[in-house]
Design a protein around this motif. Sequence first.
Motif, mmCIF file in Angstrom:
data_model
loop_
_atom_site.group_PDB
_atom_site.id
_atom_site.type_symbol
_atom_site.label_atom_id
_atom_site.label_comp_id
_atom_site.label_asym_id
_atom_site.label_seq_id
_atom_site.Cartn_x
_atom_site.Cartn_y
_atom_site.Cartn_z
ATOM 1 N N ILE A 1 0.851 -1.191 0.000
ATOM 2 C CA ILE A 1 0.000 0.000 0.000
ATOM 3 C C ILE A 1 0.886 1.240 0.000
ATOM 4 N N ILE A 2 0.660 2.149 -0.959
ATOM 5 C CA ILE A 2 1.393 3.415 -0.997
ATOM 6 C C ILE A 2 0.372 4.542 -0.880
ATOM 7 N N SER A 3 0.431 5.272 0.229
ATOM 8 C CA SER A 3 -0.521 6.361 0.444
ATOM 9 C C SER A 3 0.215 7.695 0.457
ATOM 10 N N GLY A 4 -0.526 8.764 0.177
ATOM 11 C CA GLY A 4 0.065 10.097 0.157
ATOM 12 C C GLY A 4 -0.905 11.104 -0.410
ATOM 13 N N GLY B 1 2.916 12.280 -6.694
ATOM 14 C CA GLY B 1 3.696 11.417 -7.559
ATOM 15 C C GLY B 1 3.425 9.931 -7.415
ATOM 16 N N LYS B 2 2.282 9.550 -6.837
ATOM 17 C CA LYS B 2 1.997 8.129 -6.617
ATOM 18 C C LYS B 2 1.836 7.371 -7.933
ATOM 19 N N ASP C 1 -4.669 2.110 -8.674
ATOM 20 C CA ASP C 1 -4.480 3.505 -8.271
ATOM 21 C C ASP C 1 -5.792 4.075 -7.741
ATOM 22 N N GLU C 2 -5.760 4.651 -6.523
ATOM 23 C CA GLU C 2 -6.925 5.277 -5.878
ATOM 24 C C GLU C 2 -8.109 4.308 -5.789
ATOM 25 N N THR D 1 -2.405 2.276 -4.448
ATOM 26 C CA THR D 1 -2.156 3.629 -3.956
ATOM 27 C C THR D 1 -3.471 4.254 -3.524
ATOM 28 N N GLY D 2 -3.375 5.227 -2.622
ATOM 29 C CA GLY D 2 -4.553 5.944 -2.169
ATOM 30 C C GLY D 2 -4.175 7.256 -1.531
#
Length: 322
Positions: free
Chosen positions: A43-46, A51-52, A103-104, A128-129
């Motif tokens: 999981i990549i959040s930001g 830039g996700k 993505d999202e 990503t979120g």
Amino acid sequence: MIKQSELSAVIDSQYERLMTSDFGLERDLLKKLPEKQGNHALIISGIRRCGKSTLLGQLIKKVPSHGFFINFDTPKLYNFEISDFKLLDLIIKENDYEHLFFDEIQVVKGWELYVRQKLDEGFTVVITGSNASLLSRELGTKLTGRHITKELFPFSYTEFIRFLQIKSNEESFQKYFETGGFPEFVKINNPDILTSLFDDILFRDISVRFGIRDVNSLKRLLLFLVANVGNLVTATKLKQVLGIKSSATILDYFSYFEQTYLLGLLPKFSHSYRAQLVNPRKIYIIDNGLINAVSPSHTKDAGKKLENIIYWHFRQQNKELF
């Protein structure tokens, strides 16, 4: 409900656009991501526009075979429902994908059940979120022990100078001090990019998602916080200053701002958790460029903005700060 032909067209268009775009700077976080995930989702959040999607593109290029990519945060997929995931299964099976990049995905209700299914089936899944709380709450209920979470922020100073290919010195730091680190803004230097980002988060990610009708009070509070970066705040005092009826409402708004990575609240250290909550907290805004673009204050506040940069430098390394 969405047709498979329409979904395929969206996926093809998004993938082509992603893979033909300029991936630009390789982010520092890329080297810190695990090479092997096992049966865990990554999981990549930001915050929005940090830039996700670009990072996902960089990850896709590293996989042995091309990966499956879809961005759910598009008007063409606003009607996507949990039942439509079966259409994704057909597309994934037809193309023999092994690596899935979503993505999202948090905009689709029930997404975590689908992700769990794909993990059980042996797929590599990267998500990503832009809302930390939604991701963590859903992951905690359906994907307990099955996920690895990382956070991506706007460019750090070292990434900033690498991106612009300039030297590390006082002049370049002053430029970073004013510009901040949102990649698109650093590249184009159009303040409209940041004001549009501010409005998107305020209205789409907070007002609509959490059902807030009094958007004027929400925006008034946020602009006040932007203008008072590095200062101590309490819900009780803000209630009086801004004329908002309830301290609980302000605390809710604080939570929404934090969840979307717009700001960080720094508590005074105490062994007592209650004391941490009761004492005033310092306010920090995600990016100096965003502050300069939307702040109603006309004072330079150089010391506070320097403090703001330092806070986020440490926040990238550790979630718990005092």
